[in-house]
Each structure stands twice: as C-alpha cells, then as structure tokens.
Design a protein around this motif. Structure first.
Motif, PDB file in Angstrom:
ATOM      1  N   TRP A   1      36.115  68.724  25.553  1.00 42.30           N
ATOM      2  CA  TRP A   1      36.333  68.775  26.998  1.00 42.30           C
ATOM      3  C   TRP A   1      35.057  68.521  27.780  1.00 42.30           C
TER       4      TRP A   1
ATOM      5  N   VAL B   1      34.532  64.817  27.724  1.00 36.45           N
ATOM      6  CA  VAL B   1      35.399  64.117  28.677  1.00 36.45           C
ATOM      7  C   VAL B   1      34.809  64.232  30.076  1.00 36.45           C
TER       8      VAL B   1
ATOM      9  N   GLU C   1      40.834  60.103  30.979  1.00 34.56           N
ATOM     10  CA  GLU C   1      41.052  61.476  30.515  1.00 34.56           C
ATOM     11  C   GLU C   1      42.429  61.637  29.870  1.00 34.56           C
TER      12      GLU C   1
ATOM     13  N   THR D   1      42.794  62.316  25.844  1.00 29.42           N
ATOM     14  CA  THR D   1      43.475  63.554  25.460  1.00 29.42           C
ATOM     15  C   THR D   1      44.703  63.264  24.612  1.00 29.42           C
TER      16      THR D   1
ATOM     17  N   ARG E   1      43.490  62.181  21.206  1.00 29.78           N
ATOM     18  CA  ARG E   1      42.930  63.330  20.498  1.00 29.78           C
ATOM     19  C   ARG E   1      44.040  64.240  19.972  1.00 29.78           C
ATOM     20  N   ALA E   2      45.011  64.554  20.820  1.00 29.11           N
ATOM     21  CA  ALA E   2      46.119  65.420  20.405  1.00 29.11           C
ATOM     22  C   ALA E   2      46.892  64.786  19.254  1.00 29.11           C
TER      23      ALA E   2
END
Length: 174
Positions: free
Chosen positions: A9, A12, A32, A36, A39-40
């Motif tokens: 985070w 980012v 972002e 995200t 990444r998830a």
C-alpha cells in the motif's frame, strides 16, 4: 518511510505521488485499481495452488483445465483454451501431461479431423470431486471476509470491467 520499508500500500501511494508529480500522469486511481486487482488475483491464485493443488502434484493451470473439462466437457481443446484463458498451445501441452497421468482422455474431434476432444477419465472425475471439495473450502475462507452482498457487488464490478473491454482495443488470447 525508507524505500526498504515499503509495503504494497505504501508503494501504491508512492507510485501515485511520483507518477502524478514527476511524470504528469493523470489516472492514478486507474493504476491503483489495476495494481490492486492484479495483486489480489496473484495472492489468491498462489495460495490456492500452494495449499490445494501443488501438494497433489498439479499446477494451477492443470486445475483450471481439469475444472473446465469436468464441468463443461467433453469439449474441444480450442473451447477449453477459451474457457480457461490459456493459449491453445498451453492446453495441448498440458493435456498431454494430464493424459499421461490418467486424469484426462483425448479423442479425435467430431467435426474436424485436426481437432481434439477432451474429457475426464473416471479417475479424473473422482479426483476432481475430491480436489474441488478442498479447493471450494479454501475459496470460502478467502471470501468469508466479505458479506454475501459484497461478494455479489465484487462479481458485478469485475464483470463490468470484463464485459466493457470492447470499448477500446484490448489484446488477449481470446
């Protein structure tokens, strides 16, 4: 925060600040969102592969091909590639391994002599029921942090991203 102390985070946040301030890029929220999302997806995929599939001797790709064939098969390798999001070459190579492992069967296609029809063997069907029981419990562990409504909203939002990609030139396998 020193560079070595960055977590996802704070990276980012750093990326957004530098991209806007130093380089003049305007779409930090888009960056972002996709950082995200990626990444998830990577974290969940790695966890499912490491906790469920690799201990059984299979990769995430093997699970995807077996899963699609289990539920939608028998099906042509071309359709399996489309449904799994893999290339035809990847499906072909993976199918050879899964046939050798006794989980998958290959037969000539019905409409085209060059096409191949994939189906699960009896052993493959039995293994998929067992594997998916464990896989589905792990999926539930991941998603249980969200309410049912949040899960449905997330699916709806991801569907919106995917189905509206025709508004610009998207490159992909399918």
């Amino acid at each position: 925060m020193a560079e070595g102390e960055l977590d996802f985070w704070s990276f980012v946040e750093l990326a957004n600040r530098r991209l806007a301030g130093e380089f003049g890029f305007r779409h930090q929220l888009a960056t972002e969102v996709l950082l995200t999302l990626n990444r998830a997806s990577n974290i969940v995929t790695y966890d499912l592969e490491a906790s469920v599939h690799r201990p059984r001797g299979h990769s995430w790709s093997a699970f995807r091909l077996l899963f699609v064939t289990w539920l939608a098969g028998p099906l042509e390798a071309k359709k399996a590639a489309e449904l799994t999001g893999m290339s035809r070459a990847a499906v072909s190579n993976l199918a050879k391994t899964l046939v050798a492992d006794g989980l998958l069967e290959r037969a000539p296609g019905e409409h085209d002599g060059r096409s191949v029809l994939l189906s699960l063997s009896e052993r493959g069907r039995a293994e998929m029921v067992e594997v998916f029981r464990e896989h589905n419990e792990r999926e539930h562990e991941w998603t249980s942090v969200l309410t049912e409504a949040e899960q449905r909203i997330l699916v709806m939002l991801l569907d919106k991203l995917i189905t509206n990609r025709d508004q610009f030139d998207v490159r992909g396998r399918n």
